[in-house]
Design a protein around this motif. Structure first.
Motif, PDB file in Angstrom:
ATOM      1  N   ILE A 173       0.848  -1.184   0.000  1.00  0.00           N
ATOM      2  CA  ILE A 173       0.000   0.000   0.000  1.00  0.00           C
ATOM      3  C   ILE A 173       0.891   1.245   0.000  1.00  0.00           C
ATOM      4  CG2 ILE A 173      -1.700   1.344   1.308  1.00  0.00           C
ATOM      5  CD1 ILE A 173      -2.849  -1.241   2.345  1.00  0.00           C
ATOM      6  N   VAL A 174       0.507   2.253  -0.799  1.00  0.00           N
ATOM      7  CA  VAL A 174       1.174   3.549  -0.778  1.00  0.00           C
ATOM      8  C   VAL A 174       0.103   4.626  -0.664  1.00  0.00           C
ATOM      9  CG1 VAL A 174       1.244   3.595  -3.317  1.00  0.00           C
ATOM     10  CG2 VAL A 174       2.700   5.145  -2.002  1.00  0.00           C
ATOM     11  N   VAL A 175       0.304   5.574   0.256  1.00  0.00           N
ATOM     12  CA  VAL A 175      -0.620   6.677   0.449  1.00  0.00           C
ATOM     13  C   VAL A 175       0.177   7.972   0.491  1.00  0.00           C
ATOM     14  CG1 VAL A 175      -0.563   6.456   2.979  1.00  0.00           C
ATOM     15  CG2 VAL A 175      -2.506   7.588   1.872  1.00  0.00           C
ATOM     16  N   SER A 176      -0.385   9.048  -0.052  1.00  0.00           N
ATOM     17  CA  SER A 176       0.351  10.303  -0.089  1.00  0.00           C
ATOM     18  C   SER A 176      -0.601  11.485   0.071  1.00  0.00           C
ATOM     19  CB  SER A 176       1.117  10.450  -1.404  1.00  0.00           C
ATOM     20  OG  SER A 176       0.238  10.815  -2.459  1.00  0.00           O
ATOM     21  N   TYR A 177      -0.028  12.603   0.516  1.00  0.00           N
ATOM     22  CA  TYR A 177      -0.751  13.875   0.562  1.00  0.00           C
ATOM     23  C   TYR A 177       0.220  14.977   0.162  1.00  0.00           C
ATOM     24  CZ  TYR A 177      -2.747  18.207   2.339  1.00  0.00           C
ATOM     25  OH  TYR A 177      -3.208  19.489   2.441  1.00  0.00           O
ATOM     26  N   THR A 178      -0.238  15.892  -0.701  1.00  0.00           N
ATOM     27  CA  THR A 178       0.570  17.051  -1.077  1.00  0.00           C
ATOM     28  C   THR A 178      -0.264  18.315  -0.916  1.00  0.00           C
ATOM     29  OG1 THR A 178      -0.062  16.810  -3.415  1.00  0.00           O
ATOM     30  CG2 THR A 178       1.992  15.767  -2.716  1.00  0.00           C
ATOM     31  N   PHE A 179       0.418  19.372  -0.496  1.00  0.00           N
ATOM     32  CA  PHE A 179      -0.203  20.683  -0.316  1.00  0.00           C
ATOM     33  C   PHE A 179       0.635  21.718  -1.048  1.00  0.00           C
ATOM     34  CE2 PHE A 179       0.092  24.743   1.954  1.00  0.00           C
ATOM     35  CZ  PHE A 179      -1.229  25.171   1.913  1.00  0.00           C
ATOM     36  N   LEU A 180      -0.036  22.626  -1.775  1.00  0.00           N
ATOM     37  CA  LEU A 180       0.638  23.716  -2.479  1.00  0.00           C
ATOM     38  C   LEU A 180      -0.114  25.018  -2.236  1.00  0.00           C
ATOM     39  CD1 LEU A 180       1.329  22.059  -5.968  1.00  0.00           C
ATOM     40  CD2 LEU A 180       3.052  22.613  -4.228  1.00  0.00           C
ATOM     41  N   ASP A 181       0.631  26.095  -2.061  1.00  0.00           N
ATOM     42  CA  ASP A 181       0.043  27.433  -1.956  1.00  0.00           C
ATOM     43  C   ASP A 181       0.931  28.402  -2.716  1.00  0.00           C
ATOM     44  OD1 ASP A 181      -1.949  29.332  -0.625  1.00  0.00           O
ATOM     45  OD2 ASP A 181      -0.026  30.201  -0.017  1.00  0.00           O
ATOM     46  N   LYS A 182       0.319  29.258  -3.570  1.00  0.00           N
ATOM     47  CA  LYS A 182       1.087  30.142  -4.436  1.00  0.00           C
ATOM     48  C   LYS A 182       0.685  31.596  -4.240  1.00  0.00           C
ATOM     49  CE  LYS A 182       2.138  26.988  -8.252  1.00  0.00           C
ATOM     50  NZ  LYS A 182       2.226  26.881  -9.718  1.00  0.00           N
ATOM     51  N   SER A 183       1.678  32.468  -4.407  1.00  0.00           N
ATOM     52  CA  SER A 183       1.463  33.916  -4.451  1.00  0.00           C
ATOM     53  C   SER A 183       2.130  34.423  -5.715  1.00  0.00           C
ATOM     54  CB  SER A 183       2.070  34.586  -3.210  1.00  0.00           C
ATOM     55  OG  SER A 183       1.966  35.989  -3.298  1.00  0.00           O
ATOM     56  N   GLU A 184       1.349  35.070  -6.621  1.00  0.00           N
ATOM     57  CA  GLU A 184       1.846  35.403  -7.960  1.00  0.00           C
ATOM     58  C   GLU A 184       1.746  36.900  -8.245  1.00  0.00           C
ATOM     59  OE1 GLU A 184      -2.505  35.058  -8.277  1.00  0.00           O
ATOM     60  OE2 GLU A 184      -0.959  33.757  -7.401  1.00  0.00           O
ATOM     61  N   ASN A 185       2.609  37.351  -9.164  1.00  0.00           N
ATOM     62  CA  ASN A 185       2.584  38.737  -9.643  1.00  0.00           C
ATOM     63  C   ASN A 185       2.939  38.729 -11.127  1.00  0.00           C
ATOM     64  OD1 ASN A 185       2.739  41.465 -10.143  1.00  0.00           O
ATOM     65  ND2 ASN A 185       4.133  41.918  -8.452  1.00  0.00           N
ATOM     66  N   TYR A 186       1.929  39.024 -11.990  1.00  0.00           N
ATOM     67  CA  TYR A 186       2.135  39.067 -13.434  1.00  0.00           C
ATOM     68  C   TYR A 186       2.533  40.454 -13.932  1.00  0.00           C
ATOM     69  CZ  TYR A 186       0.138  34.410 -14.125  1.00  0.00           C
ATOM     70  OH  TYR A 186      -0.085  33.059 -14.112  1.00  0.00           O
ATOM     71  N   PRO A 210      -3.216  21.845  -7.799  1.00  0.00           N
ATOM     72  CA  PRO A 210      -4.096  21.425  -6.705  1.00  0.00           C
ATOM     73  C   PRO A 210      -3.532  21.854  -5.347  1.00  0.00           C
ATOM     74  CG  PRO A 210      -2.747  19.578  -7.393  1.00  0.00           C
ATOM     75  CD  PRO A 210      -2.314  20.761  -8.223  1.00  0.00           C
ATOM     76  N   PRO A 211      -4.204  22.750  -4.624  1.00  0.00           N
ATOM     77  CA  PRO A 211      -3.761  23.037  -3.258  1.00  0.00           C
ATOM     78  C   PRO A 211      -3.763  21.796  -2.376  1.00  0.00           C
ATOM     79  CG  PRO A 211      -5.277  24.729  -4.021  1.00  0.00           C
ATOM     80  CD  PRO A 211      -5.302  23.640  -5.044  1.00  0.00           C
ATOM     81  N   HIS A 212      -4.699  20.863  -2.644  1.00  0.00           N
ATOM     82  CA  HIS A 212      -4.761  19.625  -1.866  1.00  0.00           C
ATOM     83  C   HIS A 212      -4.885  18.440  -2.823  1.00  0.00           C
ATOM     84  CE1 HIS A 212      -5.421  21.962   1.811  1.00  0.00           C
ATOM     85  NE2 HIS A 212      -6.277  22.684   1.109  1.00  0.00           N
ATOM     86  N   ARG A 213      -4.096  17.385  -2.536  1.00  0.00           N
ATOM     87  CA  ARG A 213      -4.121  16.201  -3.393  1.00  0.00           C
ATOM     88  C   ARG A 213      -3.796  14.971  -2.549  1.00  0.00           C
ATOM     89  NH1 ARG A 213       0.184  14.514  -7.800  1.00  0.00           N
ATOM     90  NH2 ARG A 213      -0.976  12.984  -9.013  1.00  0.00           N
TER      91      ARG A 213
END
Length: 615
Positions: A496-509, A524-527
């Protein structure tokens, strides 16, 4: 488990095998989260034959955003980067397509010939990656073993597949050396999992190998041709677009061990890629584009052991490309790339069971069209072996990487057109600060990492509702915070393999007219992922991969921002027929319509049944 000799269907899977992406043999210098081997249960796709990137969409370290399916057109992103931030490395060389990162994954190599993908990030990507500022997907050439197989299958949506693979080895005149040769031919076709999503694929590849106790030399040639369609493939105008691709790859690779724990690898390749894009299959004359790219490259990497406490890691690559295009020749049509990286490594024992490793060095990148740049590379790691043989690996790293934009972003019209380029795009830089911990016991492993990345002048493709262009190339500064967690557990009859990833971004174009981002803000902020391999008896095995994601809001996306994908495979291996496997598989079991790329329809469900005869 299925018999390991089944080289055709690649059923063997390493759920707990870890390798250093430096020399790919020494686990003391792991830049986690770098897990070699599959962290997905399934190894084969459902809707076509396998390619090196198959099933990466269920890999927790990778976000694969596909058009039609992964093997048709795949944007492979790592840690919230975009497709052009990801490199594909075979041997010591990064394979490259100068037109656009959409074609980086066009690799006409049979998966039997390569190791499982190692995902390089942080220090290891800065050291070994070329023109890939966030991460690299790295493969090594496997040793050839005698065997082979024949496969045929069919499924819904008019799907059918045929495949032949064979390998043979024999001893050389040398006492320790041996020769090997292998080849494969694969084809598939389908009406598509949605309307106007048909495909016709074929690939032929062959390899000649000489190996002995200290070296391995491989000569490879592969050819791949693909036609596929998809509504809104690249544009949000509700038209049925198509692409026809042809890729040829000639590669020579030599790996050599010498002295005490020292090795080097030399890789050279020539790659030619043709693309014919049609905006509307019903009205091809409305807009179509022809492109041809040629890339020649020589790469050299290795590790030189100086003494018990000091070694030198190094990598270098030279590439020369050219492009012929009906739409992208408004700037320049050829470019040369140079990269040299050197990272000395010092090790010292803190106690009988503890070792401290310090790496400090840098990389130099240059082209004949852009300014050069120097990148700083460093990490500090603490490795402990406990009395019960469990291990703990703690590290802190800071690494920089840089790249330049492809021809689609800089070589078309900078005033309008379907895809608007930008002549003013500058060299992109990425800085990554990371803290990680991995713990391994006899039957389980946990990898975790938290990172903070600064991407400056990142090239993104954006959309404005008032613009006549389908998308425009613009640069953006982005700061990304990420968390990764992967846990692997082995039981008597299951893994069995289980995972969780979290991402948060702040951008300036630096541009208020931009309404949506196709790539940089498509993350995906949550996966969550959950995979399992389960032996249901002597003859039956089940593999399942699940992925749940909550995607960042996007003005171009139709439908939900969350999705659940499931890939299930049941394999029956009758004891009466030792060489036969019957495989029933389904992908996207819940028929999710989630748009992996905003404005581009998601794939439908796909079922297949395949018979594999192997020897």
């Amino acid at each position: 488990m299925l018999r390991a000799v089944n080289t055709l269907v690649l059923s063997a899977i390493s759920m707990v095998s870890l390798a250093d992406t430096n020399a790919e043999t020494n686990t003391d210098n792991i830049e986690n989260i770098t897990v070699e081997g599959k962290v997905t249960a399934n190894t084969l796709p459902v809707g076509t034959f396998a390619s090196p990137i198959s099933n990466l969409e269920y890999d927790p370290r990778v976000d694969l955003q596909s058009r039609n399916m992964a093997e048709a057109q795949a944007d492979v992103t790592i840690r919230g980067g975009i497709f052009e931030n990801t490199g594909f490395r075979v041997g010591s060389a990064t394979l490259y397509d100068p037109q656009t990162g959409h074609y980086f994954a066009e690799i006409p190599i049979a998966p039997e010939m390569l190791t499982a993908a190692a995902i390089l990030t942080g220090v290891d990507n800065a050291l070994y990656g070329v023109n890939s500022s966030v991460g690299s997907v790295s493969y090594q050439w496997k040793q050839i073993n005698t065997g082979g197989g024949l496969s045929a299958g069919f499924g819904n949506n008019g799907f059918n597949i045929q495949r032949l693979y064979s390998a043979y080895t024999w001893p050389s005149n040398s006492a320790q050396g041996s020769w090997g040769v292998e080849g494969e031919y694969s084809r598939s076709e389908s009406d598509g999992s949605i309307d106007n999503g048909d495909h016709q694929f074929e690939r032929a590849s062959a390899r000649l190998q000489y190996s002995d106790s200290d070296s391995q030399t491989d000569l490879f040639f592969g050819y791949q041709e693909k036609f596929f369609g998809w509504p809104n493939m690249y544009t949000p105008y509700n038209v049925n677009e198509t692409e026809q691709l042809r890729t040829r790859l000639l590669m020579l690779n030599h790996g050599q061990q010498y002295g005490s724990d020292s090795s080097f690898e030399l890789s050279a390749y020539y790659r030619k890629h043709n693309d014919h894009y049609v905006f509307s299959r019903e009205n091809p004359r409305a807009f179509q584009a022809f492109h041809q790219t040629d890339v020649k490259s020589l790469a050299f990497s290795g590790e030189h052991h100086v003494n018990d406490g000091l070694s030198i890691n190094y990598s270098s690559q030279v590439m020369a490309d050219s492009i012929e295009s009906t739409t992208l020749e408004n700037n320049f049509t050829s470019r040369d790339y140079y990269k040299v990286s050197v990272v000395p490594e010092y090790q010292t024992n803190l106690a009988d069971n503890q070792r401290l490793t310090f790496r400090l060095g840098g990389a130099f990148d240059d082209t004949n069209r852009d300014d050069a740049d120097f990148s700083f590379i460093s990490d500090l790691s603490w490795h402990t072996v406990n009395a019960d043989n469990s291990t703990r690996h703690l590290y802190l790293s800071y690494a920089e990487a840089t790249q330049v934009a492809g021809y689609s972003a800089i070589g078309g019209s900078d005033t309008g057109g379907l895809f608007r380029s930008n002549y003013d795009l500058q060299r992109e830089t990425s800085k990554n600060l990371e803290l990680g911990l991995s713990v391994e016991n006899l039957d389980w492993r946990i990898d975790s990492a938290v990172f903070y990345r600064w991407d400056n002048q990142l090239t993104d493709w954006t959309y404005s509702f008032d613009s006549t262009s389908a998308r425009s190339a613009n640069q953006v500064d982005i700061e990304t915070i990420g968390v990764e967690f992967i846990a692997i557990k082995s039981f008597d009859s299951a893994n069995i393999v289980v995972s969780y990833t979290f991402l948060d971004k702040s951008e300036n174009y630096f541009d208020d007219s931009i309404d949506a981002s196709f790539y940089a803000l498509n993350y995906p902020p949550h996966r969550l992922t959950l995979g399992a391999i389960w032996e249901l008896g002597e003859s039956l095995e089940m593999r399942i991969d699940n992925e749940w994601r909550k995607q960042q809001d996007n003005a171009l996306r139709n439908g939900d921002d969350s999705a659940l994908f499931t890939h299930i495979t049941l394999t029956y291996s009758p004891v009466q027929f030792d060489a036969l496997d019957i495989v029933f598989a389904v992908d996207n079991a819940w028929d999710e319509s989630f748009e992996e790329i905003p404005g581009t329809p998601g794939r439908g469900d796909q079922f297949s049944i395949t018979a594999n005869y192997h020897w």
